[in-house]
Design a protein around this motif. Structure first.
Motif, PDB file in Angstrom:
ATOM      1  N   ASN A 194       0.813  -1.219   0.000  1.00 56.97           N
ATOM      2  CA  ASN A 194       0.000   0.000   0.000  1.00 56.97           C
ATOM      3  C   ASN A 194       0.849   1.273   0.000  1.00 56.97           C
ATOM      4  O   ASN A 194       0.331   2.367   0.230  1.00 56.97           O
ATOM      5  CB  ASN A 194      -0.925  -0.004   1.225  1.00 56.97           C
ATOM      6  CG  ASN A 194      -1.980  -1.095   1.137  1.00 56.97           C
ATOM      7  OD1 ASN A 194      -2.525  -1.336   0.064  1.00 56.97           O
ATOM      8  ND2 ASN A 194      -2.244  -1.764   2.250  1.00 56.97           N
ATOM      9  N   THR A 195       2.144   1.083  -0.276  1.00 59.01           N
ATOM     10  CA  THR A 195       3.024   2.251  -0.369  1.00 59.01           C
ATOM     11  C   THR A 195       2.540   3.167  -1.492  1.00 59.01           C
ATOM     12  O   THR A 195       2.255   2.718  -2.600  1.00 59.01           O
ATOM     13  CB  THR A 195       4.472   1.801  -0.679  1.00 59.01           C
ATOM     14  OG1 THR A 195       4.905   0.908   0.335  1.00 59.01           O
ATOM     15  CG2 THR A 195       5.401   2.997  -0.746  1.00 59.01           C
ATOM     16  N   LYS A 196       2.434   4.431  -1.201  1.00 54.07           N
ATOM     17  CA  LYS A 196       2.019   5.404  -2.216  1.00 54.07           C
ATOM     18  C   LYS A 196       3.231   5.769  -3.076  1.00 54.07           C
ATOM     19  O   LYS A 196       4.282   6.162  -2.553  1.00 54.07           O
ATOM     20  CB  LYS A 196       1.448   6.656  -1.558  1.00 54.07           C
ATOM     21  CG  LYS A 196       0.138   6.418  -0.808  1.00 54.07           C
ATOM     22  CD  LYS A 196      -1.031   6.278  -1.784  1.00 54.07           C
ATOM     23  CE  LYS A 196      -2.351   6.181  -1.045  1.00 54.07           C
ATOM     24  NZ  LYS A 196      -3.501   6.178  -1.960  1.00 54.07           N
ATOM     25  N   LEU A 197       3.072   5.631  -4.394  1.00 50.03           N
ATOM     26  CA  LEU A 197       4.169   5.831  -5.327  1.00 50.03           C
ATOM     27  C   LEU A 197       3.845   6.931  -6.335  1.00 50.03           C
ATOM     28  O   LEU A 197       2.702   7.063  -6.782  1.00 50.03           O
ATOM     29  CB  LEU A 197       4.444   4.522  -6.088  1.00 50.03           C
ATOM     30  CG  LEU A 197       4.780   3.311  -5.217  1.00 50.03           C
ATOM     31  CD1 LEU A 197       4.572   2.035  -5.996  1.00 50.03           C
ATOM     32  CD2 LEU A 197       6.203   3.402  -4.718  1.00 50.03           C
ATOM     33  N   TRP A 198       4.866   7.674  -6.690  1.00 50.59           N
ATOM     34  CA  TRP A 198       4.712   8.678  -7.739  1.00 50.59           C
ATOM     35  C   TRP A 198       4.854   7.940  -9.065  1.00 50.59           C
ATOM     36  O   TRP A 198       5.868   7.293  -9.320  1.00 50.59           O
ATOM     37  CB  TRP A 198       5.782   9.754  -7.590  1.00 50.59           C
ATOM     38  CG  TRP A 198       5.324  11.112  -8.056  1.00 50.59           C
ATOM     39  CD1 TRP A 198       4.755  12.088  -7.301  1.00 50.59           C
ATOM     40  CD2 TRP A 198       5.398  11.641  -9.381  1.00 50.59           C
ATOM     41  NE1 TRP A 198       4.470  13.193  -8.066  1.00 50.59           N
ATOM     42  CE2 TRP A 198       4.857  12.946  -9.350  1.00 50.59           C
ATOM     43  CE3 TRP A 198       5.862  11.139 -10.600  1.00 50.59           C
ATOM     44  CZ2 TRP A 198       4.775  13.758 -10.474  1.00 50.59           C
ATOM     45  CZ3 TRP A 198       5.783  11.935 -11.727  1.00 50.59           C
ATOM     46  CH2 TRP A 198       5.237  13.227 -11.655  1.00 50.59           C
ATOM     47  N   CYS A 199       3.841   8.013  -9.946  1.00 51.20           N
ATOM     48  CA  CYS A 199       3.800   7.181 -11.151  1.00 51.20           C
ATOM     49  C   CYS A 199       3.283   7.980 -12.340  1.00 51.20           C
ATOM     50  O   CYS A 199       3.161   9.212 -12.271  1.00 51.20           O
ATOM     51  CB  CYS A 199       2.923   5.962 -10.901  1.00 51.20           C
ATOM     52  SG  CYS A 199       1.179   6.388 -10.629  1.00 51.20           S
ATOM     53  N   HIS A 200       2.933   7.285 -13.421  1.00 50.67           N
ATOM     54  CA  HIS A 200       2.437   7.953 -14.632  1.00 50.67           C
ATOM     55  C   HIS A 200       1.115   8.670 -14.384  1.00 50.67           C
ATOM     56  O   HIS A 200       0.795   9.645 -15.067  1.00 50.67           O
ATOM     57  CB  HIS A 200       2.276   6.937 -15.759  1.00 50.67           C
ATOM     58  CG  HIS A 200       1.277   5.857 -15.477  1.00 50.67           C
ATOM     59  ND1 HIS A 200       1.480   4.874 -14.537  1.00 50.67           N
ATOM     60  CD2 HIS A 200       0.054   5.610 -16.010  1.00 50.67           C
ATOM     61  CE1 HIS A 200       0.435   4.062 -14.516  1.00 50.67           C
ATOM     62  NE2 HIS A 200      -0.442   4.486 -15.392  1.00 50.67           N
ATOM     63  N   LEU A 201       0.339   8.212 -13.413  1.00 51.17           N
ATOM     64  CA  LEU A 201      -0.934   8.860 -13.083  1.00 51.17           C
ATOM     65  C   LEU A 201      -0.715  10.183 -12.356  1.00 51.17           C
ATOM     66  O   LEU A 201      -1.600  11.049 -12.353  1.00 51.17           O
ATOM     67  CB  LEU A 201      -1.772   7.925 -12.207  1.00 51.17           C
ATOM     68  CG  LEU A 201      -2.121   6.545 -12.793  1.00 51.17           C
ATOM     69  CD1 LEU A 201      -2.770   5.679 -11.726  1.00 51.17           C
ATOM     70  CD2 LEU A 201      -3.023   6.681 -14.001  1.00 51.17           C
ATOM     71  N   SER A 202       0.456  10.337 -11.767  1.00 52.68           N
ATOM     72  CA  SER A 202       0.738  11.520 -10.955  1.00 52.68           C
ATOM     73  C   SER A 202       0.982  12.774 -11.789  1.00 52.68           C
ATOM     74  O   SER A 202       0.913  13.881 -11.264  1.00 52.68           O
ATOM     75  CB  SER A 202       1.955  11.260 -10.065  1.00 52.68           C
ATOM     76  OG  SER A 202       1.779  10.092  -9.288  1.00 52.68           O
ATOM     77  N   PHE A 203       1.276  12.609 -13.081  1.00 50.84           N
ATOM     78  CA  PHE A 203       1.542  13.768 -13.930  1.00 50.84           C
ATOM     79  C   PHE A 203       0.324  14.690 -14.009  1.00 50.84           C
ATOM     80  O   PHE A 203       0.456  15.902 -14.100  1.00 50.84           O
ATOM     81  CB  PHE A 203       1.936  13.324 -15.337  1.00 50.84           C
ATOM     82  CG  PHE A 203       3.321  12.746 -15.425  1.00 50.84           C
ATOM     83  CD1 PHE A 203       4.432  13.566 -15.421  1.00 50.84           C
ATOM     84  CD2 PHE A 203       3.517  11.378 -15.487  1.00 50.84           C
ATOM     85  CE1 PHE A 203       5.713  13.046 -15.502  1.00 50.84           C
ATOM     86  CE2 PHE A 203       4.783  10.840 -15.566  1.00 50.84           C
ATOM     87  CZ  PHE A 203       5.888  11.670 -15.570  1.00 50.84           C
ATOM     88  N   VAL A 204      -0.861  14.109 -13.977  1.00 57.27           N
ATOM     89  CA  VAL A 204      -2.094  14.896 -14.080  1.00 57.27           C
ATOM     90  C   VAL A 204      -2.591  15.324 -12.713  1.00 57.27           C
ATOM     91  O   VAL A 204      -2.925  16.491 -12.479  1.00 57.27           O
ATOM     92  CB  VAL A 204      -3.196  14.091 -14.810  1.00 57.27           C
ATOM     93  CG1 VAL A 204      -4.512  14.870 -14.818  1.00 57.27           C
ATOM     94  CG2 VAL A 204      -2.760  13.771 -16.228  1.00 57.27           C
TER      95      VAL A 204
END
Length: 273
Positions: free
Chosen positions: A6-16
């Motif tokens: 459940n670690t929160k990760l900065w990913c491709h969805l985070s760009f928006v």
């Protein structure tokens, strides 16, 4: 292998959105569209900057293969059984074939008086990595690369319209073979594992990863590398490359007169793989 939980990760969805997401949300998401290699490099650089605790590895594929749950899935070849269950007996037969191919490979390499033969005999994952990379038989390892250009070239060389780049988060590797007991992962640096006579690894910057311990009695969800997925992108065949950034041709990724490839083809033919 352990998942990212459940670690929160900065990913491709985070760009928006600017927010972080769990591995489960990333696996079930739609890939972000990227239109050029330069844009892809910039996107991955940003993801790497926001996730400094992980070393990023890549896979280029034509499709985003998913489980019935809708999650992206990446099983090593030994554990793949599309549309059906994998029986314990079939899995054991695959391991037996892997053992035969491994023995054949070591014998052939011994005949060539390979410098690293003792290391290959000591760590079974090293010959497995060669067998997997040269597509001799099914193994518990899965191919990755540290090179975005290699991943994108693999993905687009056979694509008609679009392909996919997948980004994974792993522990930082150390040496020819790295064992992470905490993450239950092993990582083989192919260039170090292969004899100097092997040409292909020099052009593909390949790594082979697997769960550790590496031999299991039945297919399990913890063998799925989707558990380490951190981002996914869709890239177009048209316009992705330009004069500054161009694809690596197949002739370079699969160079001719590769002595280890010749050996592997003979083993493949002998064992009917």
């Amino acid at each position: 292998m352990r998942n990212l939980g459940n670690t929160k990760l900065w990913c491709h969805l985070s760009f928006v959105s600017g927010v972080q997401f769990t591995n489960k949300e990333i696996r079930e998401s739609i890939p972000a569209k990227i239109f050029s290699f330069r844009e892809l490099v910039q996107a991955v650089a940003k993801i790497a900057n926001h996730n400094p605790d992980y070393s990023l590895f890549f896979r280029g594929q034509l499709k985003d293969y998913k489980l019935n749950s809708g999650s992206s899935s990446f099983y090593p070849t030994l554990f793949r059984s599309p549309g059906r269950s994998l029986s314990t007996r079939e899995l054991e037969e695959r391991y037996n074939k892997l053992e035969k191919c491994t023995n054949d490979l070591l014998i052939k390499l011994d005949e060539l008086d390979i410098d690293s033969i003792n290391k290959l005999k000591k760590f079974p994952e090293l010959p497995w990595s060669i067998l997997q990379h040269y597509e001799v038989c099914q193994t518990p390892l899965l191919d990755f690369t540290h090179s975005l250009r290699v991943a994108a070239s693999f993905a687009l060389n056979d694509a008609v319209d679009t392909a996919n780049i997948f980004v994974f988060a792993f522990p930082y590797p150390n040496g020819t073979i790295s064992y992470s007991t905490e993450e239950e992962l092993l990582n083989v640096r192919l260039l170090s594992a292969c004899p100097a006579e092997a040409l292909r690894p020099h052009f593909q910057e390949g790594y082979l990863l697997g769960s550790f311990p590496s031999r299991v009695k039945r297919k399990q969800p913890f063998l799925d590398f989707g558990r380490r997925l951190i981002a996914k992108f869709e890239i177009p065949k048209k316009g992705f490359w330009n004069k500054d950034f161009h694809a690596i041709p197949k002739t370079a990724l699969y160079p001719h007169n590769d002595e280890i490839e010749i050996i592997c083809e003979k083993i493949k033919s002998k064992n009917g793989t």
